[in-house]
Design an enzyme around this catalytic site. Structure first.
Site, PDB file in Angstrom:
ATOM      1  N   LYS A 181      -6.398  14.200 -15.040  1.00  0.00           N
ATOM      2  CA  LYS A 181      -6.584  15.103 -16.167  1.00  0.00           C
ATOM      3  C   LYS A 181      -5.275  15.299 -16.931  1.00  0.00           C
ATOM      4  O   LYS A 181      -4.811  14.379 -17.598  1.00  0.00           O
ATOM      5  CB  LYS A 181      -7.232  16.378 -15.664  1.00  0.00           C
ATOM      6  CG  LYS A 181      -8.648  16.076 -15.087  1.00  0.00           C
ATOM      7  CD  LYS A 181      -9.371  17.283 -14.601  1.00  0.00           C
ATOM      8  CE  LYS A 181     -10.835  16.982 -14.311  1.00  0.00           C
ATOM      9  NZ  LYS A 181     -11.048  16.058 -13.167  1.00  0.00           N
ATOM     10  N   ASP A 213      -5.968  24.272  -5.660  1.00  0.00           N
ATOM     11  CA  ASP A 213      -6.202  23.304  -6.727  1.00  0.00           C
ATOM     12  C   ASP A 213      -5.532  23.843  -7.985  1.00  0.00           C
ATOM     13  O   ASP A 213      -5.916  24.892  -8.515  1.00  0.00           O
ATOM     14  CB  ASP A 213      -7.708  23.124  -6.939  1.00  0.00           C
ATOM     15  CG  ASP A 213      -8.035  21.987  -7.895  1.00  0.00           C
ATOM     16  OD1 ASP A 213      -7.266  21.769  -8.854  1.00  0.00           O
ATOM     17  OD2 ASP A 213      -9.067  21.324  -7.704  1.00  0.00           O
ATOM     18  N   TYR A 216     -13.852  23.628  -7.360  1.00  0.00           N
ATOM     19  CA  TYR A 216     -14.430  22.384  -7.888  1.00  0.00           C
ATOM     20  C   TYR A 216     -15.641  21.988  -7.048  1.00  0.00           C
ATOM     21  O   TYR A 216     -15.545  21.812  -5.829  1.00  0.00           O
ATOM     22  CB  TYR A 216     -13.334  21.333  -7.836  1.00  0.00           C
ATOM     23  CG  TYR A 216     -13.676  19.946  -8.289  1.00  0.00           C
ATOM     24  CD1 TYR A 216     -14.212  19.695  -9.546  1.00  0.00           C
ATOM     25  CD2 TYR A 216     -13.410  18.853  -7.461  1.00  0.00           C
ATOM     26  CE1 TYR A 216     -14.488  18.405  -9.960  1.00  0.00           C
ATOM     27  CE2 TYR A 216     -13.669  17.553  -7.871  1.00  0.00           C
ATOM     28  CZ  TYR A 216     -14.216  17.337  -9.130  1.00  0.00           C
ATOM     29  OH  TYR A 216     -14.488  16.053  -9.532  1.00  0.00           O
ATOM     30  N   ARG A 237       0.814  -1.211   0.000  1.00  0.00           N
ATOM     31  CA  ARG A 237       0.000   0.000   0.000  1.00  0.00           C
ATOM     32  C   ARG A 237       0.848   1.262   0.000  1.00  0.00           C
ATOM     33  O   ARG A 237       0.417   2.317  -0.459  1.00  0.00           O
ATOM     34  CB  ARG A 237      -0.938  -0.022   1.210  1.00  0.00           C
ATOM     35  CG  ARG A 237      -1.782   1.219   1.400  1.00  0.00           C
ATOM     36  CD  ARG A 237      -2.944   0.983   2.357  1.00  0.00           C
ATOM     37  NE  ARG A 237      -2.523   0.343   3.580  1.00  0.00           N
ATOM     38  CZ  ARG A 237      -1.969   0.968   4.626  1.00  0.00           C
ATOM     39  NH1 ARG A 237      -1.715   2.268   4.564  1.00  0.00           N
ATOM     40  NH2 ARG A 237      -1.628   0.306   5.714  1.00  0.00           N
TER      41      ARG A 237
END
Length: 396
Positions: free
Chosen positions: A213, A188, A117, A64
């Site tokens: 993105k 962001d 967002y 992990r």
């Protein structure tokens, strides 16, 4: 001084996290290292690695935590943003949630720019309020930030340009106010892909990206990233990252790293295409307003010119004198622009901006329908022809 400091930004990005040579040879790309269990040669080695991890050193003791592929992507993201540490998450929204949960607790207050967002507001409504955390939304263009900072304010969270309408914030001014009051700043930075804006150099402490993105760039990866500028924040975010069990697969780390290598050249083409389309829309009789900071008459143009080195592929525009039904007919008539909520891949997309989200922005209260485009890498002449035929079908 390290030789890397003398290299250009694009060169550093291409070589950050490069595969090591073993016995004099090695691959160009870091191999995909998949594992759930990490093996150790002795109990002493295991104990040493566990101790070092408890001290917040980046060493894996379990799958992990990530292996070589993950570490290479983290190093490349730090090179991209000029950060100290990077943390990988399963999505952009999970990266946002990680920052909020790491830095805020019961009774804390955070200031959030109103054009962020939209799913961040769901995190607020569905999770943070249950934890006794208060988020206050404000308009950087209309509200005085200094007067809104309280003794219990623990975070300033921004997005520039903002979502949907791409309003540009005066980041150095806002971060200066926050730093004077001892409030960390997160931003962001997905719109710029981390390439056109360097927020950590402008006073922010944390850069958040949806690697889904522009970083991955091919619409085939879900991923987020948090890049921080100091060890204290790295410890706080790293502790929460560990507690939440956040991880990404090695294959997704590999795809994002591969996408990162071509980020500058892809964004250059996105910008060229989007600028041509924004200029064309700006002249169109059925368009009342075009939202694109690179346009000289955009309200945020001067700030964009000062702080950014380029503009990405997102363009929004308001239709003149038509209703929502006409906007729907326009989007449905498009042939090369697919209808989709994400962006950042090589393909062009179109979406009607939800009116309820636009009403949350103080900077825009016009009822005109707004359409957001992500301008991809197709031939821009074909994209303009597609827009023109959609205008003819839907609005004539």
């Amino acid at each position: 001084m390290n030789e890397a400091h003398h290299l250009g930004h694009h060169t550093r990005l291409l070589h950050a996290g490069a595969a090591r040579l073993h016995d004099g040879i090695g691959p160009v790309n870091v191999p995909v290292v998949r594992t759930s269990t990490v093996r150790f040669d002795s109990v002493e080695t295991l104990a040493d690695r566990q101790h070092r991890r408890a001290a917040h050193e980046r060493v894996p003791t379990y799958g992990r935590h990530g292996m070589d592929t993950h570490a290479a992507l983290e190093d490349a993201l730090c090179a991209l943003e000029g950060g100290r540490r990077a943390f990988l998450t399963p999505s952009g929204l999970s990266a946002i949630s990680l920052v909020l949960l790491a830095l805020l607790g019961p009774g804390d207050h955070a200031l959030v720019s109103d054009s962020v967002y939209a799913p961040l507001r769901r995190v607020d409504l569905d999770l943070l309020r249950r934890l006794g955390i208060t988020l206050e939304y404000f308009s950087p263009a209309h509200d005085d930030l200094a007067s809104r900072i309280r003794p219990e304010t623990r975070l300033l969270y921004l997005e520039s340009p903002g979502s949907l309408l791409f309003d540009v914030l005066d980041l150095p001014a806002l971060t200066a106010i926050a730093r004077e009051r001892g409030v960390p700043v997160a931003i962001d930075n997905t719109w710029s892909g981390g390439w056109f804006l360097q927020p950590l150099k402008l006073g922010a402490n944390i850069s958040v990206q949806a690697s889904t993105k522009y970083i991955a760039g091919h619409s085939d990866v879900m991923q987020g990233a948090v890049i921080v500028d100091n060890d204290d924040l790295a410890r706080r975010i790293g502790t929460t990252h560990e507690a939440l069990g956040l991880t990404i697969g090695a294959d997704d780390a590999y795809l994002a790293l591969r996408g990162l290598r071509t980020l500058p050249v892809r964004l250059a083409q996105h910008q060229a295409n989007a600028t041509a389309i924004a200029q064309w829309l700006h002249r169109h009789p059925h368009v009342s307003r075009t939202f694109y900071p690179a346009l000289p008459d955009d309200p945020g143009h001067a700030l964009w010119q000062r702080d950014f080195s380029g503009a990405s592929g997102l363009v929004s525009f308001a239709l003149r004198g038509v209703d929502a039904a006409a906007a729907g007919r326009f989007v449905n008539a498009l042939r090369l622009f697919a209808i989709g909520a994400s962006w950042g891949g090589y393909e062009s997309l179109a979406l009607i901006a939800p009116p309820e989200r636009l009403r949350a922005y103080r900077s825009w209260q016009d009822p005109a329908p707004v359409i957001r485009l992500h301008v991809g890498l197709e031939d821009v002449r074909d994209l303009i022809a597609d827009l023109e035929q959609a205008f003819r079908q839907a609005l004539h």
